[in-house]
Scaffold this motif. Structure first.
Motif, PDB file in Angstrom:
ATOM      1  N   SER A  14       1.282  -6.284  -6.244  1.00 22.46           N
ATOM      2  CA  SER A  14       2.148  -5.999  -5.099  1.00 22.46           C
ATOM      3  C   SER A  14       3.536  -6.565  -5.354  1.00 22.46           C
ATOM      4  O   SER A  14       3.773  -7.261  -6.351  1.00 22.46           O
ATOM      5  CB  SER A  14       1.507  -6.481  -3.798  1.00 22.46           C
ATOM      6  N   THR A  41       1.746  -1.409  -5.868  1.00 22.52           N
ATOM      7  CA  THR A  41       2.289  -0.935  -4.590  1.00 22.52           C
ATOM      8  C   THR A  41       3.677  -0.383  -4.892  1.00 22.52           C
ATOM      9  O   THR A  41       4.284  -0.734  -5.922  1.00 22.52           O
ATOM     10  CB  THR A  41       2.400  -2.082  -3.566  1.00 22.52           C
ATOM     11  N   THR A  96       1.092  -7.665   1.649  1.00 21.87           N
ATOM     12  CA  THR A  96      -0.173  -7.030   1.243  1.00 21.87           C
ATOM     13  C   THR A  96      -1.371  -7.759   1.853  1.00 21.87           C
ATOM     14  O   THR A  96      -2.302  -7.129   2.354  1.00 21.87           O
ATOM     15  CB  THR A  96      -0.264  -6.965  -0.298  1.00 21.87           C
ATOM     16  N   LYS A  99      -1.598  -6.739   5.458  1.00 17.94           N
ATOM     17  CA  LYS A  99      -2.134  -5.387   5.643  1.00 17.94           C
ATOM     18  C   LYS A  99      -3.626  -5.332   5.351  1.00 17.94           C
ATOM     19  O   LYS A  99      -4.377  -4.631   6.020  1.00 17.94           O
ATOM     20  CB  LYS A  99      -1.395  -4.410   4.735  1.00 17.94           C
ATOM     21  N   MET A 100      -4.036  -6.090   4.334  1.00 13.20           N
ATOM     22  CA  MET A 100      -5.478  -6.117   4.018  1.00 13.20           C
ATOM     23  C   MET A 100      -6.257  -6.679   5.205  1.00 13.20           C
ATOM     24  O   MET A 100      -7.302  -6.155   5.588  1.00 13.20           O
ATOM     25  CB  MET A 100      -5.731  -6.999   2.782  1.00 13.20           C
ATOM     26  N   CYS A 105      -3.495   0.962   5.763  1.00 10.52           N
ATOM     27  CA  CYS A 105      -3.818   1.741   4.574  1.00 10.52           C
ATOM     28  C   CYS A 105      -2.670   2.679   4.221  1.00 10.52           C
ATOM     29  O   CYS A 105      -2.846   3.883   4.188  1.00 10.52           O
ATOM     30  CB  CYS A 105      -5.098   2.518   4.865  1.00 10.52           C
ATOM     31  N   LEU A 110      -4.164  -0.377  -0.976  1.00 11.66           N
ATOM     32  CA  LEU A 110      -4.887  -0.692   0.266  1.00 11.66           C
ATOM     33  C   LEU A 110      -6.048   0.275   0.482  1.00 11.66           C
ATOM     34  O   LEU A 110      -7.109  -0.114   0.974  1.00 11.66           O
ATOM     35  CB  LEU A 110      -3.919  -0.664   1.458  1.00 11.66           C
ATOM     36  N   TRP A 113      -8.817  -1.003  -1.660  1.00 13.54           N
ATOM     37  CA  TRP A 113      -9.410  -2.199  -1.035  1.00 13.54           C
ATOM     38  C   TRP A 113     -10.346  -1.804   0.098  1.00 13.54           C
ATOM     39  O   TRP A 113     -11.459  -2.300   0.200  1.00 13.54           O
ATOM     40  CB  TRP A 113      -8.274  -3.125  -0.573  1.00 13.54           C
TER      41      TRP A 113
END
Ligand code: CTP
Length: 403
Positions: A14, A41, A96, A99-100, A105, A110, A113
């Motif tokens: 990322s 990313t 990141t 967001k995770m 997404c 993502l 993941w």
């Protein structure tokens, strides 16, 4: 012994300044034996070029979920996530990680993941500035992720890109690889060992189109090779003809056809092996003379003279280097235990895996097996009916106990 890390690594990169270290990380992972698929990313592109990472990983770098060129092409994130043995995100930025934690997404990393099978381990190497790391939102995001099984490697304390000093530096690539090694294969005694494993049945030519063969599918040998590689062994897999494939890094495959070819391959590889597992169903006899041309059909009875092949396992037992462990297989239909114990001793084995054709679900072609393990001076241990992968795990557990 040097630990070997042979995993299919989905490496998420990322967008933080530590992304420049992703190049070294990729290199070290490849050198350790991993297959690396880099997923960047979009903002990681501002910090490190995809060309650098694709060259080092020997695979095109992926970034986009959907192609923006009007072709409708898209990246199969589900397949990608299933391919991976491990997801490593390094650097993992505050954005990141946030967001995770939230389940957002909006990029390929993502999506991978979120698509990851539950069993796949996830490691993140956070990298951000001091105050960002200290920030309550960052803390709670990481707490949420670790509560779900994500493991953090670092960050470390030291000089930061901002000029400040404190916690937030991404762990050095060497430390990340070392942490992965310890977590994934460090516990196994097979880690770093050289193993020779044979699989499948041999084919002995009668003429250019016919052969004498057997019903061995190769599944048990392949399951053993995969499990040994997962435990960090460097596996030489010598196999008779089979449709089976393996994509596990750490397995080097030699294809052979006849018992004589298998013997030659094994004799070349066995002296440098720390352990040998002779799963293959090697023909005991071969036609004394293979016909050069295709045999024509006649009305009379056809007789083919057979001569014995070399017993490879017996050769290995007789030429076993001192520290080597030798594992044989036996298939018996009568007086199973007595015959098997005789083989254990005669062939100088450390472990013998006894297959019985009497048990339903055991033996050729099936995905399951039921075996009894015999070791010198130990009581036989009969294992229940299990998948061939589970049987492989049990056999290797037993081998590890003897090391
Ligand atoms: N084996 C071998 N070379 C051969 C035959 C067998 O290395 N030419 C190995 C097999 O890979 C297996 C073990 O020997 O690990 C036992 O095979 P099996 O067929 O059960 O027994 P044999 O030793 O051939 O004896 P028998 O035919 O008397 O049962």
């Amino acid at each position: 012994m040097e630990n070997f890390l042979n995993r299919k690594v989905l490496l998420g990169v990322s967008g933080g300044i530590a992304a420049y270290k992703a190049a070294m990380l990729t290199r070290l992972l490849v050198k350790a034996g991993c297959e690396v698929q880099v997923v960047m990313t979009p903002s990681a592109h501002d910090f490190v070029t995809p060309l650098t990472l694709s060259t080092l990983s020997r695979r095109p770098v992926l970034t986009e979920l959907f192609a923006r060129d009007g072709t409708g092409a898209w990246t199969d994130h589900v397949h990608l996530a299933r391919w991976a043995d491990v997801l490593l995100i390094a650097p993992a930025t505050a954005n990141t990680l946030g967001k995770m934690a939230m389940g957002l997404c909006d990029n390929l990393l993502l999506a991978c993941w979120l698509s990851l099978p539950e069993r796949t381990p996830v490691y993140v190497a956070p990298a951000m500035d001091l105050e960002m790391w200290r920030d309550g939102a960052s803390r709670s995001n990481l707490d949420k992720l670790t509560a779900r099984g994500v493991r953090a490697i670092g960050p470390e304390s030291g000089e930061l890109a901002s000029g400040l000093t404190g916690l937030g530096r991404m762990s050095e690539p060497e430390h990340i690889v070392q942490a992965l090694r310890e977590a994934l294969v460090g516990g196994s005694k097979l880690s770093g060992m050289r193993m020779l494993i044979t699989a499948g049945g041999t084919q002995e030519a009668i003429d250019p189109v016919r052969f004498i063969g057997n019903r061995s599918s190769g599944k048990m040998g392949f399951a053993l090779a995969e499990e040994a590689a997962l435990r960090g062994a460097r596996v030489e897999l010598v196999t008779g003809p089979t449709n089976l494939r393996t994509e596990r890094p750490g397995i080097s495959r030699t294809d052979v056809v006849s018992a004589a070819e298998m013997a030659a391959a094994c004799k070349a590889l066995a002296p440098s092996a720390d352990a040998v597992v002779m799963t293959a169903a090697v023909a005991d006899y071969r036609p004394a003379r293979a016909s050069d041309g295709k045999l024509k059909k006649k009305d009379a009875v056809l007789r083919i003279d057979l001569e014995p092949t070399e017993d490879i396992l017996a050769w290995m037992g007789a030429n076993k280097p001192q520290a080597q462990r030798l594992v044989g297989f036996a298939l018996e239909t009568d007086d199973e235990l007595t015959n098997a114990l005789g083989k254990l001793e005669r062939k100088n084995l450390d472990l013998l895996v006894l297959n019985s054709l009497r048990d339903a679900g055991a033996g050729f072609g099936t995905d399951t097996n039921k075996v009894t393990l015999l070791a010198p001076g130990k009581d036989p241990s009969a294992l229940p009916l299990m998948s061939k992968s589970e049987t492989a795990r049990a056999i290797l557990d037993r081998l590890e106990e003897s090391l």
